[in-house]
Design an enzyme around this catalytic site. Structure first.
Site, PDB file in Angstrom:
ATOM      1  N   CYS A   1       6.994   4.102 -33.596  1.00 17.20           N
ATOM      2  CA  CYS A   1       8.138   3.202 -33.797  1.00 17.20           C
ATOM      3  C   CYS A   1       8.611   2.647 -32.456  1.00 17.20           C
ATOM      4  CB  CYS A   1       9.300   3.931 -34.462  1.00 17.20           C
ATOM      5  SG  CYS A   1       8.968   4.616 -36.091  1.00 17.20           S
TER       6      CYS A   1
ATOM      7  N   ASP B   1      18.729  13.366   7.412  1.00 19.57           N
ATOM      8  CA  ASP B   1      19.482  12.691   8.465  1.00 19.57           C
ATOM      9  C   ASP B   1      20.513  13.707   8.976  1.00 19.57           C
ATOM     10  OD1 ASP B   1      20.532  10.467  10.005  1.00 19.57           O
ATOM     11  OD2 ASP B   1      22.244  10.558   8.640  1.00 19.57           O
TER      12      ASP B   1
ATOM     13  N   ASP C   1      23.024   9.288   4.154  1.00 18.26           N
ATOM     14  CA  ASP C   1      24.338   8.916   3.617  1.00 18.26           C
ATOM     15  C   ASP C   1      24.331   7.627   2.805  1.00 18.26           C
ATOM     16  OD1 ASP C   1      24.194   6.900   5.489  1.00 18.26           O
ATOM     17  OD2 ASP C   1      25.637   7.799   6.863  1.00 18.26           O
TER      18      ASP C   1
ATOM     19  N   ASP D   1      21.108   4.469   6.247  1.00 19.55           N
ATOM     20  CA  ASP D   1      19.818   5.079   5.936  1.00 19.55           C
ATOM     21  C   ASP D   1      19.097   4.382   4.783  1.00 19.55           C
ATOM     22  OD1 ASP D   1      20.142   7.113   7.853  1.00 19.55           O
ATOM     23  OD2 ASP D   1      21.420   8.237   6.487  1.00 19.55           O
TER      24      ASP D   1
END
Length: 735
Positions: A16, A429, A628, A632
């Site tokens: 379906c 980071d 963050d 980044d």
């Protein structure tokens, strides 16, 4: 381009889903169409200049399904909790109808089974058969034709559109049992199978009930999230308090939140202080202190003090609504492995029909027994329904993403879950991810006869006119010690190096040791101390008065409390950890050593972070990057899996495949563990769904499975897949 979501009713299995998606993709202007079986929902991206929502609805209706706009996904954001409750009620209603049908079918099929299996005969004879057999005919027909009518109506639609699916298999099997038995009665035969058609219908309806109930549990995440929101608010107008519906609160309004109440909407504290339970956002149970000026978020709970809050975001813009949207989008989008399963399901039913015909032909030609040929063909039809295939992936994704949201881990799509299970290395980071991101004064070193308080007081007096983060850290430290700052004259900012000015006719300068050298100010006496502090990953600024260094101030970005635990947890899972930073190598390596990270990528500019990810990928590594989500973004996009640290203001960041509501490195480890657990569950579901059909169809074809056992096994296979997905919840605390 616009993306719309709407509900499709009448879908039963994976085929379906395939048919609905094909129909939607044929509409001009549609670039992407994804249909979720458990949610009964379609997500379609299309060009508004070429198509309309009406065109999309018509495409679905043209292949025999219906469209429900009342529970439209977008209503979740417009109507808050009522939409979530509506979605929950939809599942409850579906389960309620399925339960009534199942109970009715079982009650009527039971006497048919007793009469047929034990050959019971009682009552007067009519047209050569006892009353008991005519009772079996009547009850069997009611079960097959009336209570099981959804399968026959579905077969008619599927036949009309030349797209056979689950309904065709069940309808053909049960009608064949009924039709053959009526023909046999008319021909005077003794081999009658009314009980087979009735029991097959009853067992499949029972399976549909269990399936509806368990998929309702799997898809409860959105309703549960929306129910967290407050329904009313205490609005303050002209100094008077009145209770209003949450929808009446506008940006800028002041609302009063009493102890024990939920924060009604996102805002900022303008009066009072308290502690809030933010566990619904972050997954962390420890209360968070709030004071004037702090941000608060809707649905969090005020614990012990009255707060006056100015609304900053309402309705669809609140953090809660953004979380709901992310979770809902994730549950609708497909993982690559699901697309493969759907493709197989698309050709599965026609193949099964061919196998059933071949089975009947071989049995009849080899035995000459039409009853035996018919029974084995029916068993093939019934055993092969591809319901489990259609539920295997989406139910696991629904449970996984819902659990993630409860834990403060927002997974944007099923593909992210698939990527998360094969990560080799995670790059962190440094600033704001492994560290708090807020510089703090750690050491004050007087040089000569001056004391610490004077060094800090003079340094802060000069730094208060600077906006540099390090300067603000010095000022904050002075305020915490209640030091009074002195007025500065002839202030001058030395960009990137420091500041200078005059205090009480004394020439002052605060800056890096490099600045002191450039200004011919000797640092020989303090050089050893400077090197010692820098080796501890601290930034050192010198305070000079009248061209002579009188003190040093060391500033550091403190490591987050759970960062070390996160690195250790990754190591246990066999995932390497690396740290990337723009800081000098000595500072970077000092922090990495404290955390237990062996690989350091230091002195990397923001724009070069993505290149460092590429270098690792070129070595054949599967890389996760956690940052963050602002500077980044290129690295997050380049990585195989981007994990963005979220905050209340950027919860729905585009960067990153996964968003962590709380800025905790440990949550990144949880996200990977949840990805692996969910994908493992998907593979288990698909294995059993495929293995079940691969083993069951040949057994049915060679006559080792009766249609009744086959129907029970088929129903159980769908339910078992959903129950296996729900196990993710039970293992939620043991990632």
């Amino acid at each position: 381009m616009k993306t719309t979501n709407f509900n499709i009713t009448g879908m039963h299995c994976a085929s379906c889903v395939v048919k609905s998606e094909k129909a939607l993709k044929k509409v001009p202007g549609v670039s992407e169409a994804s249909v979720n079986l458990p949610l009964k929902q379609a997500a379609v991206t299309y060009d508004e200049t070429q198509a309309s929502e009406h065109d999309l609805h018509q495409a679905v209706k043209s292949i025999g399904y219906n469209v429900s706009t009342k529970e439209d996904h977008n209503n979740h954001l417009d109507h808050g909790a009522s939409a979530g409750e509506g979605g929950s009620h939809l599942h409850q209603a579906e389960a309620g109808v399925a339960k009534k049908k199942a109970i009715g079918a079982l009650a009527l099929a039971f006497p048919v089974a007793i009469i047929g299996m034990f050959g019971l005969e009682f009552g007067q004879m009519f047209y050569g058969y006892p009353l008991s057999l005519w009772l079996a005919v009547l009850l069997g027909a009611i079960v097959i034709l009336y209570l099981g009518r959804q399968f026959h109506l579905g077969m008619i639609k599927e036949t009309r559109h030349l797209s056979p699916g689950m309904d065709t298999l069940i309808s053909m099997g049960t009608l064949a049992a009924l039709g053959y038995s009526l023909w046999a009665m008319a021909s005077g035969e003794n081999e009658l199978y009314f009980e087979i058609g009735a029991i097959i219908t009853a067992l499949i309806l029972l399976g549909k009930f269990f399936e509806a109930r368990s998929t309702g549990q799997a898809s409860a995440a959105i309703a549960k999230l929306l129910e967290l929101g407050a329904k009313t608010a205490h609005l303050i107008e002209n100094g008077q308090e009145r209770e209003v519906d949450i929808s009446a609160v506008k940006v800028g309004d002041i609302v009063l939140v009493k102890p024990g109440e939920k924060i009604p909407t996102d805002g900022q504290v303008v009066k009072g202080s308290s502690s809030l339970d933010e566990s619904m956002l972050t997954g962390e149970s420890l209360p968070v202190d709030k004071k004037i000026g702090d941000d608060v978020f809707g649905a969090t709970i005020n614990i012990n003090g009255a707060l006056s809050i100015r609304a900053t975001k309402v309705g669809a813009n609140t953090v809660l609504s953004q979380i709901v949207k992310l979770v809902s989008d994730a549950q609708t989008k497909k993982a690559p492995i699901q697309k493969l399963a759907d493709k197989i399901s698309g050709i599965f039913v026609p193949v099964v029909l061919v196998i059933a015909v071949i089975t009947a032909a071989i049995w009849y030609l080899s035995t000459g027994n039409i009853a035996e040929a018919f029974i084995n063909a029916v068993a093939v039809l019934v055993i092969a329904c591809p319901c489990a295939l259609g539920l295997a992936t989406p139910t696991a994704i629904m449970v996984g993403t819902g659990l993630g949201a409860e834990r403060g881990i927002l997974i944007k799509n099923g593909e992210s879950l698939e990527k998360g299970k094969k990560i080799d290395i995670m790059i962190f980071d440094k600033t704001g991810t492994l560290t708090v991101g807020k510089p703090t004064v750690t050491n004050i070193v007087p040089i000569g006869s001056i004391d610490e308080a004077t060094v800090l007081q003079l340094g802060a007096s000069l730094e208060k006119l600077s906006e540099h983060p390090l300067a603000q850290a010095v000022v904050k430290a002075a305020k915490e010690k209640n030091l009074s700052l002195t007025e500065v004259h002839e202030f001058k900012n030395l960009a990137g190096k420091g500041v200078q000015g005059k205090v009480d006719n004394n020439s002052l300068m605060v800056g890096s040791p490099r600045l002191m050298k450039e200004m011919n100010i000797s640092i020989t006496e303090s050089e050893a101390k400077i090197m010692a502090l820098e080796s501890e990953a601290k930034t050192v600024v010198a305070l000079a008065q009248n061209n002579q260094v009188i003190g040093l101030i060391a500033i550091a970005d403190t490591i987050k409390p759970d960062a070390k635990e996160a690195i250790a947890a990754l190591g246990k899972k066999g995932i390497a950890a690396a740290m990337i930073t723009g800081d000098n190598r000595r500072t970077g390596e000092a922090i990495a050593k404290e955390l237990g990270i062996s690989q350091v990528l230091a002195e990397v500019l923001p724009q070069d972070k993505a290149n460092e990810v590429k270098k690792l990928q070129a070595q054949g590594k599967k890389v996760a990057f956690i940052g963050d989500g602002i500077n980044d973004a290129p690295a997050l996009a380049q990585a195989d899996l981007g994990i963005a640290m979220g905050t209340g203001t950027d919860i729905a960041m585009e960067a990153g495949n996964i968003v962590l509501v709380k800025g905790s490195p440990l949550k990144a480890v949880e996200a990977l563990a949840l990805s692996r657990l969910t994908f493992k569950t998907i593979k288990q579901n698909l294995f059993w769904a495929f293995a079940y059909n691969a083993a069951a169809i040949p057994l049915a074809a060679i006559g080792l499975l009766s249609p009744i056992i086959a129907s029970g096994a088929m129903a159980f296979s769908s339910v078992s897949v959903v129950l296996n997905s729900l196990r993710i919840k039970k293992r939620g605390g043991r990632f």
